[in-house]
Design a protein around this motif. Sequence first.
Motif, PDB file in Angstrom:
ATOM      1  N   ASP A   1      29.386  36.778   9.344  1.00 16.00           N
ATOM      2  CA  ASP A   1      29.167  35.504   8.687  1.00 16.00           C
ATOM      3  C   ASP A   1      28.272  34.664   9.588  1.00 16.00           C
ATOM      4  N   LEU A   2      27.476  33.795   8.981  1.00 12.87           N
ATOM      5  CA  LEU A   2      26.645  32.869   9.730  1.00 12.87           C
ATOM      6  C   LEU A   2      27.239  31.475   9.597  1.00 12.87           C
ATOM      7  N   GLU A   3      27.554  30.850  10.737  1.00 11.77           N
ATOM      8  CA  GLU A   3      28.087  29.494  10.744  1.00 11.77           C
ATOM      9  C   GLU A   3      27.019  28.559  11.294  1.00 11.77           C
ATOM     10  N   ALA A   4      26.487  27.737  10.389  1.00 10.70           N
ATOM     11  CA  ALA A   4      25.432  26.795  10.768  1.00 10.70           C
ATOM     12  C   ALA A   4      25.833  25.401  10.309  1.00 10.70           C
ATOM     13  N   GLY A   5      26.142  24.536  11.243  1.00  6.27           N
ATOM     14  CA  GLY A   5      26.623  23.207  10.892  1.00  6.27           C
ATOM     15  C   GLY A   5      27.964  23.309  10.190  1.00  6.27           C
ATOM     16  N   ASP A   6      28.078  22.681   9.028  1.00  3.44           N
ATOM     17  CA  ASP A   6      29.320  22.712   8.261  1.00  3.44           C
ATOM     18  C   ASP A   6      29.331  23.842   7.239  1.00  3.44           C
ATOM     19  N   GLU A   7      28.306  24.678   7.264  1.00  2.00           N
ATOM     20  CA  GLU A   7      28.178  25.723   6.249  1.00  2.00           C
ATOM     21  C   GLU A   7      28.454  27.101   6.847  1.00  2.00           C
ATOM     22  N   THR A   8      29.181  27.912   6.082  1.00  4.53           N
ATOM     23  CA  THR A   8      29.400  29.303   6.451  1.00  4.53           C
ATOM     24  C   THR A   8      28.818  30.191   5.364  1.00  4.53           C
TER      25      THR A   8
ATOM     26  N   ARG B   1      20.366  33.846  17.417  1.00  2.65           N
ATOM     27  CA  ARG B   1      21.447  32.949  17.838  1.00  2.65           C
ATOM     28  C   ARG B   1      22.782  33.624  17.489  1.00  2.65           C
ATOM     29  N   THR B   2      23.163  34.597  18.295  1.00  2.39           N
ATOM     30  CA  THR B   2      24.400  35.337  18.020  1.00  2.39           C
ATOM     31  C   THR B   2      25.638  34.462  18.164  1.00  2.39           C
ATOM     32  N   ASP B   3      25.502  33.311  18.846  1.00  3.58           N
ATOM     33  CA  ASP B   3      26.642  32.408  18.948  1.00  3.58           C
ATOM     34  C   ASP B   3      27.001  31.798  17.589  1.00  3.58           C
ATOM     35  N   LEU B   4      26.107  31.936  16.612  1.00  2.00           N
ATOM     36  CA  LEU B   4      26.372  31.424  15.268  1.00  2.00           C
ATOM     37  C   LEU B   4      26.951  32.497  14.348  1.00  2.00           C
ATOM     38  N   LEU B   5      27.092  33.721  14.848  1.00  2.00           N
ATOM     39  CA  LEU B   5      27.570  34.834  14.036  1.00  2.00           C
ATOM     40  C   LEU B   5      29.036  35.128  14.334  1.00  2.00           C
ATOM     41  N   ARG B   6      29.787  35.434  13.283  1.00  2.00           N
ATOM     42  CA  ARG B   6      31.197  35.793  13.405  1.00  2.00           C
ATOM     43  C   ARG B   6      31.432  37.085  12.649  1.00  2.00           C
ATOM     44  N   LYS B   7      31.962  38.086  13.338  1.00  2.33           N
ATOM     45  CA  LYS B   7      32.225  39.367  12.689  1.00  2.33           C
ATOM     46  C   LYS B   7      33.181  39.160  11.518  1.00  2.33           C
TER      47      LYS B   7
ATOM     48  N   ALA C   1      13.001  32.251  11.833  1.00  2.00           N
ATOM     49  CA  ALA C   1      13.761  31.864  10.651  1.00  2.00           C
ATOM     50  C   ALA C   1      14.667  30.698  11.010  1.00  2.00           C
ATOM     51  N   THR C   2      14.794  29.762  10.068  1.00  3.56           N
ATOM     52  CA  THR C   2      15.571  28.558  10.337  1.00  3.56           C
ATOM     53  C   THR C   2      16.637  28.338   9.271  1.00  3.56           C
ATOM     54  N   LYS C   3      17.687  27.642   9.671  1.00  4.53           N
ATOM     55  CA  LYS C   3      18.724  27.146   8.765  1.00  4.53           C
ATOM     56  C   LYS C   3      18.900  25.677   9.080  1.00  4.53           C
ATOM     57  N   GLY C   4      18.515  24.818   8.124  1.00  5.43           N
ATOM     58  CA  GLY C   4      18.481  23.397   8.438  1.00  5.43           C
ATOM     59  C   GLY C   4      17.481  23.155   9.551  1.00  5.43           C
ATOM     60  N   ASP C   5      17.916  22.453  10.594  1.00  4.62           N
ATOM     61  CA  ASP C   5      17.017  22.202  11.724  1.00  4.62           C
ATOM     62  C   ASP C   5      17.288  23.146  12.896  1.00  4.62           C
ATOM     63  N   VAL C   6      18.032  24.242  12.624  1.00  2.00           N
ATOM     64  CA  VAL C   6      18.372  25.206  13.670  1.00  2.00           C
ATOM     65  C   VAL C   6      17.514  26.462  13.519  1.00  2.00           C
ATOM     66  N   THR C   7      16.872  26.872  14.610  1.00  3.75           N
ATOM     67  CA  THR C   7      16.144  28.142  14.609  1.00  3.75           C
ATOM     68  C   THR C   7      17.132  29.259  14.919  1.00  3.75           C
ATOM     69  N   VAL C   8      17.368  30.102  13.930  1.00  3.55           N
ATOM     70  CA  VAL C   8      18.354  31.174  14.058  1.00  3.55           C
ATOM     71  C   VAL C   8      17.732  32.436  14.635  1.00  3.55           C
ATOM     72  N   VAL C   9      16.466  32.681  14.316  1.00  4.74           N
ATOM     73  CA  VAL C   9      15.748  33.866  14.804  1.00  4.74           C
ATOM     74  C   VAL C   9      14.407  33.422  15.366  1.00  4.74           C
ATOM     75  N   ASP C  10      14.049  33.955  16.518  1.00 12.58           N
ATOM     76  CA  ASP C  10      12.730  33.714  17.116  1.00 12.58           C
ATOM     77  C   ASP C  10      12.366  34.976  17.887  1.00 12.58           C
ATOM     78  N   SER C  11      11.546  35.827  17.261  1.00  9.99           N
ATOM     79  CA  SER C  11      11.309  37.149  17.844  1.00  9.99           C
ATOM     80  C   SER C  11       9.828  37.524  17.815  1.00  9.99           C
ATOM     81  N   ARG C  12       9.367  38.060  18.922  1.00  7.54           N
ATOM     82  CA  ARG C  12       8.014  38.612  19.008  1.00  7.54           C
ATOM     83  C   ARG C  12       8.040  40.138  19.028  1.00  7.54           C
ATOM     84  N   ARG C  13       9.202  40.709  18.751  1.00  4.88           N
ATOM     85  CA  ARG C  13       9.318  42.176  18.734  1.00  4.88           C
ATOM     86  C   ARG C  13      10.283  42.634  17.633  1.00  4.88           C
ATOM     87  N   PRO C  14      10.046  42.182  16.419  1.00  2.89           N
ATOM     88  CA  PRO C  14      10.923  42.629  15.334  1.00  2.89           C
ATOM     89  C   PRO C  14      10.614  44.063  14.926  1.00  2.89           C
ATOM     90  N   LEU C  15      11.536  44.658  14.214  1.00  5.53           N
ATOM     91  CA  LEU C  15      11.314  45.965  13.611  1.00  5.53           C
ATOM     92  C   LEU C  15      11.281  45.797  12.098  1.00  5.53           C
TER      93      LEU C  15
END
Length: 272
Positions: free
Chosen positions: A92-99, A69-75, A35-49
């Motif tokens: 919250d998901l912080e991607a670029g200038d968008e939250t 990309r947990t570095d983009l997540l803020r509790k 899954a992507t947000k803009g040009d950032v891949t937020v999720v890349d998984s070969r073992r999803p549930l």
Amino acid sequence: MTTPSGDPGTVPVVRRRPDPADSVIWEVSERWVRATKGDVTVVDSRRPLLVWEPGRPVPLYAFPAKDVRTDLLRKTERRAGRRHAGATVFYDLEAGDETIPAAAWTYPGEELAGHICFEWFGRDVLDHWYEEDEEIFVHPRDPYKRVDALPSTRHVQVEIEGTVVADTHAPVLLFETHLPVRYYIPRKDVRLDLFTPTDARTRCPYKGVATDYWSWAGGGDVRPDIAWSYPDPLPAASVIKDRVAFYNESVDIIVDGERQKRPVTFFSKPTR
């Protein structure tokens, strides 16, 4: 007759029951999901549930935290607009200038510990989702769901507020697991002059994009966007191309002279 164990007896016959209404159900998927947000891949998984929440007709994906990309997540103290069974921690998901508020969450307990879910259905949290190299949308495809579109010679009539708005002997019956049969009717057999085109647009992971919608122009308490059509459906549902279907939940449908009971489903209430 003997039982599978070889002991004399009878084999019980029971009707298949729905899943427990108060349980979150999950299983391992073998699909590669991104899954992507803009040009950032937020999720890349070969073992999803795959996760099914109670009362929710479609599944979600939960991903191991190391595939996110947990570095983009803020509790956050905020919760998603849609309630999620048992979820107490949101991010919250912080991607670029968008939250994006309350875009992700975790479930309590050991079964799904270390996994993160993202909001999907009804919210554009992430821009694009892929299973393997094919883009998907709305929600993950359910491995326990079928969509069969079958041409028929049944006599199907549709009434709104007592007015016959469609009458055909050449419908396509679309059978979709856990939903009522949808009757796709040739446009020539539909009184489209009784409707007003709208700018509604919906997507389905099994049928494609419906860009032709109509609202009833005859007044009364009738939900908007009561009828729709797929001008370019996915290949598996190509037989419904340009045909018109109605929400059984909000119109009266007569099949071979028998008036059908209006079903109560997720689509019983207007979407806007």
